[in-house]
Write a protein that holds these residues in place. Sequence first.
Motif, PDB file in Angstrom:
ATOM      1  N   ALA A  30       0.832  -1.208   0.000  1.00 42.92           N
ATOM      2  CA  ALA A  30       0.000   0.000   0.000  1.00 42.92           C
ATOM      3  C   ALA A  30       0.866   1.257   0.000  1.00 42.92           C
ATOM      4  CB  ALA A  30      -0.938   0.000   1.201  1.00 42.92           C
ATOM      5  N   VAL A  31       1.941   1.247   0.774  1.00 40.84           N
ATOM      6  CA  VAL A  31       2.832   2.413   0.838  1.00 40.84           C
ATOM      7  C   VAL A  31       3.529   2.607  -0.518  1.00 40.84           C
ATOM      8  CG1 VAL A  31       4.869   3.409   1.961  1.00 40.84           C
ATOM      9  CG2 VAL A  31       3.141   2.259   3.331  1.00 40.84           C
ATOM     10  N   THR A  32       3.955   1.509  -1.145  1.00 40.37           N
ATOM     11  CA  THR A  32       4.595   1.595  -2.462  1.00 40.37           C
ATOM     12  C   THR A  32       3.616   2.157  -3.486  1.00 40.37           C
ATOM     13  OG1 THR A  32       6.028  -0.267  -1.904  1.00 40.37           O
ATOM     14  CG2 THR A  32       5.815   0.261  -4.240  1.00 40.37           C
ATOM     15  N   THR A  33       2.376   1.657  -3.466  1.00 44.58           N
ATOM     16  CA  THR A  33       1.335   2.137  -4.387  1.00 44.58           C
ATOM     17  C   THR A  33       1.088   3.624  -4.172  1.00 44.58           C
ATOM     18  OG1 THR A  33       0.303  -0.039  -4.409  1.00 44.58           O
ATOM     19  CG2 THR A  33      -1.077   1.808  -5.106  1.00 44.58           C
ATOM     20  N   LYS A  34       0.989   4.021  -2.902  1.00 44.69           N
ATOM     21  CA  LYS A  34       0.742   5.431  -2.579  1.00 44.69           C
ATOM     22  C   LYS A  34       1.900   6.303  -3.079  1.00 44.69           C
ATOM     23  CE  LYS A  34      -0.857   8.256   1.266  1.00 44.69           C
ATOM     24  NZ  LYS A  34      -1.091   8.333   2.695  1.00 44.69           N
ATOM     25  N   ALA A  35       3.130   5.818  -2.914  1.00 45.26           N
ATOM     26  CA  ALA A  35       4.309   6.571  -3.369  1.00 45.26           C
ATOM     27  C   ALA A  35       4.280   6.767  -4.882  1.00 45.26           C
ATOM     28  CB  ALA A  35       5.585   5.844  -2.946  1.00 45.26           C
ATOM     29  N   ILE A  36       3.926   5.706  -5.612  1.00 52.55           N
ATOM     30  CA  ILE A  36       3.854   5.799  -7.079  1.00 52.55           C
ATOM     31  C   ILE A  36       2.751   6.774  -7.485  1.00 52.55           C
ATOM     32  CG2 ILE A  36       3.343   4.522  -9.213  1.00 52.55           C
ATOM     33  CD1 ILE A  36       4.669   2.043  -7.804  1.00 52.55           C
ATOM     34  N   LYS A  37       1.603   6.709  -6.788  1.00 54.59           N
ATOM     35  CA  LYS A  37       0.496   7.627  -7.089  1.00 54.59           C
ATOM     36  C   LYS A  37       0.906   9.075  -6.830  1.00 54.59           C
ATOM     37  CE  LYS A  37      -3.418   4.519  -6.716  1.00 54.59           C
ATOM     38  NZ  LYS A  37      -4.515   4.023  -5.901  1.00 54.59           N
ATOM     39  N   CYS A  38       1.700   9.296  -5.772  1.00 53.30           N
ATOM     40  CA  CYS A  38       2.190  10.648  -5.476  1.00 53.30           C
ATOM     41  C   CYS A  38       3.027  11.174  -6.645  1.00 53.30           C
ATOM     42  CB  CYS A  38       3.037  10.668  -4.201  1.00 53.30           C
ATOM     43  SG  CYS A  38       2.068  10.569  -2.686  1.00 53.30           S
ATOM     44  N   ILE A  39       3.857  10.306  -7.222  1.00 55.33           N
ATOM     45  CA  ILE A  39       4.699  10.716  -8.354  1.00 55.33           C
ATOM     46  C   ILE A  39       3.821  11.025  -9.563  1.00 55.33           C
ATOM     47  CG2 ILE A  39       6.473   9.936  -9.989  1.00 55.33           C
ATOM     48  CD1 ILE A  39       7.643   8.336  -7.529  1.00 55.33           C
ATOM     49  N   ILE A  40       2.835  10.161  -9.822  1.00 56.74           N
ATOM     50  CA  ILE A  40       1.922  10.393 -10.949  1.00 56.74           C
ATOM     51  C   ILE A  40       1.209  11.735 -10.782  1.00 56.74           C
ATOM     52  CG2 ILE A  40      -0.219   9.595 -12.058  1.00 56.74           C
ATOM     53  CD1 ILE A  40       0.772   6.687 -11.435  1.00 56.74           C
ATOM     54  N   ASP A  41       0.770  12.024  -9.539  1.00 54.80           N
ATOM     55  CA  ASP A  41       0.027  13.265  -9.252  1.00 54.80           C
ATOM     56  C   ASP A  41       0.932  14.467  -9.004  1.00 54.80           C
ATOM     57  OD1 ASP A  41      -2.240  11.699  -9.423  1.00 54.80           O
ATOM     58  OD2 ASP A  41      -2.440  11.461  -7.251  1.00 54.80           O
ATOM     59  N   LYS A  42       2.246  14.257  -9.097  1.00 59.01           N
ATOM     60  CA  LYS A  42       3.248  15.296  -8.800  1.00 59.01           C
ATOM     61  C   LYS A  42       3.064  15.849  -7.380  1.00 59.01           C
ATOM     62  CE  LYS A  42       3.920  16.709 -13.607  1.00 59.01           C
ATOM     63  NZ  LYS A  42       5.311  16.697 -13.957  1.00 59.01           N
TER      64      LYS A  42
END
Length: 132
Positions: A30-42
């Motif tokens: 979940a933390v990895t997914t959230k981190a990737i989403k943060c990058i996608i969303d800048k």
Amino acid sequence: QKMKKVLCFAAVCLFVLALCSCGSSNTPEAVTTKAIKCIIDKDYDGYVDLMYFKKEKSSEDMKQIVALVKDKMDKEMDQKKGIKDYKVGTPTIEDNKAVVPYTLTYGNGDTKEDKMKLVKTEDGKWMIDSGK
């Protein structure tokens, strides 16, 4: 009748709480997914909030870290035309450390396989290991 409604509402609240805790955002995946989403969303502030630092950082330090992450990620995202898709794999967990494999598919068609290292803090939260 009123008591029945109160009990029903309480049961619904408990059910929602149970659902939230089951789909915990406190797993390495979940933390990895959230981190990737943060990058996608800048959302670089959000990304840095997921990072664990051995020493307490001042707000100035944190601003510098966010700026560094933003600079690095913006360059990579510009070159690769953003992240089109991602897949998070099964983590390897040993004591309070986890390694989560993931694959990114960029807008330009490139794919990148990488691993995210996480560490479990004293209060039981999984966070990205900054190595610092």
